[in-house]
Design a protein around this motif. Structure first.
Motif, PDB file in Angstrom:
ATOM      1  N   ASN A  94       0.816  -1.223   0.000  1.00 13.63           N
ATOM      2  CA  ASN A  94       0.000   0.000   0.000  1.00 13.63           C
ATOM      3  C   ASN A  94       0.847   1.270   0.000  1.00 13.63           C
ATOM      4  OD1 ASN A  94      -2.721   0.922  -0.083  1.00 13.63           O
ATOM      5  ND2 ASN A  94      -2.608   1.551   2.064  1.00 13.63           N
ATOM      6  N   SER A  95       2.087   1.177  -0.493  1.00 10.89           N
ATOM      7  CA  SER A  95       2.999   2.334  -0.571  1.00 10.89           C
ATOM      8  C   SER A  95       3.207   3.028   0.772  1.00 10.89           C
ATOM      9  CB  SER A  95       2.503   3.343  -1.616  1.00 10.89           C
ATOM     10  OG  SER A  95       2.518   2.786  -2.909  1.00 10.89           O
ATOM     11  N   ILE A  96       3.057   2.292   1.871  1.00 13.43           N
ATOM     12  CA  ILE A  96       3.352   2.854   3.194  1.00 13.43           C
ATOM     13  C   ILE A  96       4.826   3.231   3.224  1.00 13.43           C
ATOM     14  CG2 ILE A  96       3.445   2.328   5.673  1.00 13.43           C
ATOM     15  CD1 ILE A  96       1.155   0.324   5.173  1.00 13.43           C
ATOM     16  N   ALA A  97       5.137   4.364   3.832  1.00 13.95           N
ATOM     17  CA  ALA A  97       6.494   4.893   3.788  1.00 13.95           C
ATOM     18  C   ALA A  97       7.502   3.937   4.397  1.00 13.95           C
ATOM     19  CB  ALA A  97       6.547   6.238   4.514  1.00 13.95           C
ATOM     20  N   ALA A  98       8.691   3.899   3.798  1.00 13.98           N
ATOM     21  CA  ALA A  98       9.782   3.097   4.348  1.00 13.98           C
ATOM     22  C   ALA A  98      10.038   3.528   5.786  1.00 13.98           C
ATOM     23  CB  ALA A  98      11.039   3.270   3.504  1.00 13.98           C
ATOM     24  N   GLY A  99      10.269   2.551   6.642  1.00 11.97           N
ATOM     25  CA  GLY A  99      10.474   2.808   8.060  1.00 11.97           C
ATOM     26  C   GLY A  99       9.226   2.648   8.892  1.00 11.97           C
ATOM     27  N   GLN A 100       8.061   2.638   8.241  1.00 14.69           N
ATOM     28  CA  GLN A 100       6.802   2.451   8.950  1.00 14.69           C
ATOM     29  C   GLN A 100       6.451   0.960   9.034  1.00 14.69           C
ATOM     30  OE1 GLN A 100       5.188   5.167  10.427  1.00 14.69           O
ATOM     31  NE2 GLN A 100       7.156   6.031   9.790  1.00 14.69           N
ATOM     32  N   VAL A 101       5.538   0.627   9.936  1.00 11.06           N
ATOM     33  CA  VAL A 101       5.133  -0.767  10.107  1.00 11.06           C
ATOM     34  C   VAL A 101       4.370  -1.252   8.882  1.00 11.06           C
ATOM     35  CG1 VAL A 101       3.725  -2.344  11.484  1.00 11.06           C
ATOM     36  CG2 VAL A 101       5.108  -0.599  12.618  1.00 11.06           C
ATOM     37  N   ALA A 102       4.676  -2.449   8.443  1.00 12.42           N
ATOM     38  CA  ALA A 102       4.021  -3.056   7.279  1.00 12.42           C
ATOM     39  C   ALA A 102       2.689  -3.664   7.714  1.00 12.42           C
ATOM     40  CB  ALA A 102       4.932  -4.112   6.668  1.00 12.42           C
ATOM     41  N   ASP A 103       1.659  -2.832   7.734  1.00 14.71           N
ATOM     42  CA  ASP A 103       0.347  -3.277   8.217  1.00 14.71           C
ATOM     43  C   ASP A 103      -0.768  -2.784   7.305  1.00 14.71           C
ATOM     44  OD1 ASP A 103       0.453  -0.574   8.790  1.00 14.71           O
ATOM     45  OD2 ASP A 103      -0.078  -0.788  10.909  1.00 14.71           O
TER      46      ASP A 103
END
Length: 276
Positions: free
Chosen positions: A258-267
């Motif tokens: 879902n293109s969540i920013a690098a460094g953020q939790v993969a959820d």
């Protein structure tokens, strides 16, 4: 959408407890074969569901001779669970997530994605590779379940693994699954003296589980039957997204995470918790 009554599908929530010796074996080699993860009846019923969904969603129509090495290796259809309630019951099964949690030695597990890998009659070999080459996940602890839905052996393309090849994580190579990766990693396995194991007969419902960094390959299918395999990939809950390192990881970052920013939790919405 399948017309199957999901309520009639076998329940896959029961535990499949592993022994300390099995967990130690996985920790040492990076892979393990587990018998009877699904019963023959469970495998039979879910085979019908997965086969139907795979054929409805398959977009590969070229004859084998017109495909490259990767294309000859298998028909590959990903993320079947998100569009089919029957496949969803299989992919999100607590039983499988529990096994993944035990092997990764964590309490909570998320789904990365599923994929059907159907090796056609006359289909080519699957070259040596590391799965996690494709995944922008900041963890050494990913695991893939690889389950045949029909009885198979080496003549149909059962998996072989380079024992303990996951120990150092990513092995630097610019090559995706290809003739080049087969040559590069074949030489690497020989140079390092890794024992190659696996490749034997498996019954429908047996499953291998392997680390994302464990080198593996499969021979071609010399039979007249399709090697029908379903795979599900897991990672520990709380894993963060890594900065994509290649074009494949950039694509995965958009599609699966879902293109969540690098460094953020993969959820993201396509990565539900499947065991807690």
């Amino acid at each position: 959408m399948s017309t199957v009554d999901v309520r009639q599908l076998p329940d896959l929530s029961s535990d499949y407890p592993l022994s300390p010796a099995q967990i130690a074996q996985y920790r040492e080699t990076g892979h393990i074969l587990l018998r009877g993860v699904c019963t023959p009846e469970e495998a039979r019923v879910y085979r019908e569901v997965i086969l139907d969904a795979t054929m409805r969603n398959n977009r590969e129509t070229r004859p084998l001779e017109e495909r490259d090495t990767y294309g000859k290796a298998f028909l590959q259809v990903m993320n079947l669970w998100s569009g089919d309630e029957g496949v969803k019951k299989f992919t999100l099964a607590r039983r499988f997530g529990h096994i993944a949690a035990q092997l990764m030695e964590v309490d909570r597990v998320r789904l990365y994605h599923d994929q059907a890998l159907f090796k056609e009659p006359g289909g080519g070999h699957t070259p040596w590779h590391q799965d996690q080459f494709y995944w922008p996940l900041d963890t050494p602890s990913t695991v893939t379940m690889w389950m045949p839905l029909v009885d198979i052996d080496a003549t149909m393309g059962s998996m072989s693994f380079a024992d303990a090849s996951n120990a150092n994580g990513f092995i630097p190579t610019p090559n995706e699954i290809s003739d080049e990766s087969e040559q590069f990693f074949g030489d690497y396995v020989a140079e390092k003296g890794f024992k190659v194991s696996g490749g034997g007969a498996m019954a429908a419902g047996d499953a291998t589980f392997h680390s994302g960094w464990c080198l593996h390959r499969a021979p071609g299918n010399t039979t007249q039957r399709v090697r029908e395999v379903m795979t599900v990939i897991y990672y520990p809950d709380g894993t963060r997204i890594a900065e994509p390192k290649n074009e494949f990881q950039k694509a995965d970052h958009q599609v699966w995470l879902n293109s969540i920013a690098a460094g953020q939790v993969a959820d993201g919405p396509l990565n539900p918790v499947v065991y807690l």
